[in-house]
Write an enzyme that holds these catalytic residues in place. Structure first.
Site, short mmCIF file in Angstrom:
data_model
loop_
_atom_site.label_atom_id
_atom_site.label_comp_id
_atom_site.label_asym_id
_atom_site.label_seq_id
_atom_site.Cartn_x
_atom_site.Cartn_y
_atom_site.Cartn_z
CD GLU A 47 -3.12 -0.85 0.46
OE1 GLU A 47 -3.15 0.18 -0.26
OE2 GLU A 47 -4.03 -1.67 0.48
CB CYS A 68 -1.68 7.55 1.30
SG CYS A 68 -3.11 6.61 1.81
P1 NAD Z 1 8.03 4.55 5.17
O1 NAD Z 1 8.05 3.78 3.89
O2 NAD Z 1 9.15 5.44 5.48
O3 NAD Z 1 7.89 3.56 6.44
C1 NAD Z 1 6.89 2.57 6.50
C2 NAD Z 1 7.37 1.43 7.41
O4 NAD Z 1 8.53 0.85 6.82
C3 NAD Z 1 7.74 1.85 8.82
O5 NAD Z 1 7.24 0.90 9.72
C4 NAD Z 1 9.25 1.86 8.80
O6 NAD Z 1 9.82 1.50 10.04
C5 NAD Z 1 9.59 0.81 7.78
N1 NAD Z 1 10.84 1.11 7.05
C6 NAD Z 1 11.38 2.34 6.82
N2 NAD Z 1 12.54 2.21 6.13
C7 NAD Z 1 12.72 0.89 5.94
C8 NAD Z 1 13.75 0.12 5.30
N3 NAD Z 1 14.79 0.71 4.73
N4 NAD Z 1 13.64 -1.22 5.29
C9 NAD Z 1 12.56 -1.81 5.86
N5 NAD Z 1 11.58 -1.15 6.50
C10 NAD Z 1 11.64 0.18 6.52
O7 NAD Z 1 6.63 5.31 5.13
P2 NAD Z 1 6.08 6.36 6.15
O8 NAD Z 1 6.89 7.61 5.99
O9 NAD Z 1 5.93 5.74 7.50
O10 NAD Z 1 4.60 6.60 5.58
C11 NAD Z 1 4.30 7.52 4.61
C12 NAD Z 1 4.10 6.85 3.27
O11 NAD Z 1 3.10 5.85 3.37
C13 NAD Z 1 3.59 7.83 2.23
O12 NAD Z 1 4.24 7.59 1.00
C14 NAD Z 1 2.11 7.48 2.11
O13 NAD Z 1 1.52 7.82 0.91
C15 NAD Z 1 2.15 6.00 2.33
N6 NAD Z 1 0.83 5.52 2.76
C16 NAD Z 1 0.10 4.71 1.93
C17 NAD Z 1 -1.16 4.28 2.33
C18 NAD Z 1 -2.01 3.39 1.46
O14 NAD Z 1 -2.98 2.84 1.97
N7 NAD Z 1 -1.69 3.21 0.20
C19 NAD Z 1 -1.66 4.67 3.55
C20 NAD Z 1 -0.89 5.51 4.36
C21 NAD Z 1 0.37 5.90 3.96
#
Ligand code: NAD
Length: 419
Positions: A225, A259
């Protein structure tokens, strides 16, 4: 990394990696023993989840206010109540969902019965983001429990206060089948070296690629997502105030950190002139003369994102808002005009309370603009029915709102996700 079986267990720290592996083993064994399969077990866990939401409602509201400045109203409608509804729906529907689906037979198999049986994957990991930190952890958890899986939950380390409350969750569930692990990118990377039976990831496209590569090593099925830039087309025939009220609400909800929020508007120069005063009036009505003092406007999650957003305020010209205050991580509801397609604000998901307006000559130009970019997670069109349908027919997006914002997400039967 800490693996949390009970809330009284102290945080285990990075050097306790073994105990994390113990957690994985424990969950796997419980799954193999068939613990999560009976309907009664699944219902009891879903009820436990409901108790978690009910008993900790105030704490959850406080945590969401600390993390994101969310008002209790926003927390209720976009996190707590949505999760409770999902729990209730799963409990009510579980017997039906679990039934075998009969398949029609043909001449060769006329004397047999044919059916599709749904079975759980096994050990599922759910990796959640910070912007709706409760919702995006609990909603997939409801599905995973209903489907009879064991689950390892990894909340976002960035929404720290909600992360702390996630540690309480196992107390309400069978701890041989469900656990919470804490950690950031490095720890999550280590976690993903292990084989899971399903990975459910919500987050950025950048990290989505890392998670997908890790899944590929074990051929693990995965749901991603992700985010993106969601266009919003506004036709000349619209009533500007109605559009402005709806777009402002959906853009500035959760301080724009949604998002599926409309990311930018495409409209004619003429409509832009009419929309600007209407947006000004909507912002005034929602957040008052000084939005900084409004209890209804959230805050940016951390300094890093605050700085990133402050940088984007320099694109085009600020027509409304534009004020910011670092100590509070406050950014005013902002509208930008004279923005070019090549400006930084048009290269990345904004994820903040900033709304650029870009002018197009007509609907065809708007459709062409949308189609030459990545397929969006969500797309919005404001016009009469036939033009809204034309946008729907001529574009491709994960979700679509005609003359509305993302209210379709409140429908449990509506899928959420990109293309
Ligand atoms: P992110 O990708 O930075 O982090 C998401 C998760 O991944 C966190 O739990 C984090 O600890 C983990 N993570 C971070 N870096 C990692 C790595 N290198 N390896 C493995 N895991 C890692 O996202 P965010 O900043 O927490 O959230 C914002 C993003 O999420 C935005 O792009 C938003 O659009 C998206 N989002 C999508 C939806 C949807 O339903 N499509 C909903 C909400 C948010």
């Amino acid at each position: 990394m800490s693996a949390t079986g009970t809330v009284s267990e102290p945080s285990l720290g990075m050097d306790s990696f073994d105990s994390f592996e113990d957690t994985l083993r424990r969950l796997r064994e419980a799954f193999k023993a068939g613990q999560t399969r009976p309907v009664e077990f699944r219902v009891a866990q879903l009820q436990g989840l409901g108790h978690f939401l009910g008993a900790n409602k105030q704490l959850l509201q406080d945590a969401l206010a600390e993390d994101l400045g969310k008002s209790p109203f926003e927390s209720d409608i976009s996190e707590i109540i949505l999760c409770q509804n999902e729990v209730d729906l799963a409990i009510k529907s579980l017997q039906t969902w679990m039934k075998d689906e009969p398949v029609a037979t043909n001449l060769l198999t006329k004397l047999s019965s044919a059916f599709i049986r749904k079975e759980p994957f096994g050990l599922v990991i759910i990796i959640a983001p910070w912007n709706y930190p409760l919702n995006l952890m609990i909603m997939p958890l409801v599905g995973a429990i209903a489907a009879g899986n064991c689950v390892l939950l990894k909340p976002s380390e960035i929404s720290k206060n909600t992360e702390k409350l996630a540690e309480l969750l196992p107390q309400y569930l069978d701890q041989s089948c469900f656990a919470v692990v804490l950690g950031g990118p490095e720890e999550t990377g280590q976690l993903l070296e292990h084989k899971f039976d399903y990975i459910f990831f919500t987050g950025s496209p950048r990290v989505g690629k890392i998670v997908m590569a890790a899944a590929a090593k074990h051929l693990t099925p995965i749901t991603l997502e992700l985010g993106g830039k969601n266009p919003c087309y506004v036709d000349d025939s619209c009533d500007p105030q109605t559009v402005a009220n709806r777009v402002a609400w959906f853009r500035y909800f959760n301080a724009g950190q949604t998002c599926v929020a409309p990311d930018y508007i495409l409209c004619s120069q003429e409509m832009q002139e009419r929309l600007l005063p209407a947006l000004q009036s909507a912002i005034l009505r929602f957040y008052g003369d000084d939005p900084k003092t409004s209890p209804n406007l959230g805050r940016i999650i951390n300094q890093k994102h605050f700085k990133r957003l402050q940088g984007l305020l320099g694109c085009g010209r600020v027509a409304i808002g534009g004020q910011s205050e670092e100590s509070e991580r406050y950014i005013a509801p902002t509208v930008l005009v004279d923005v070019q397609e090549t400006d930084p604000v048009m290269q990345e998901e904004i994820f903040g309370p900033i709304l650029p307006l870009l002018t197009v000559k007509n609907l065809e130009e708007a459709i062409d603009f949308i189609n030459r970019r990545e397929k969006p997670l969500a797309l919005y069109a404001f016009s009469n029915n036939s033009r809204v349908n034309q946008v729907l027919d001529c574009t491709s997006s994960g979700g679509f709102g005609g003359n509305d914002g993302f209210l379709y997400l409140t429908l449990s039967a509506m899928p959420l996700g990109g293309i």
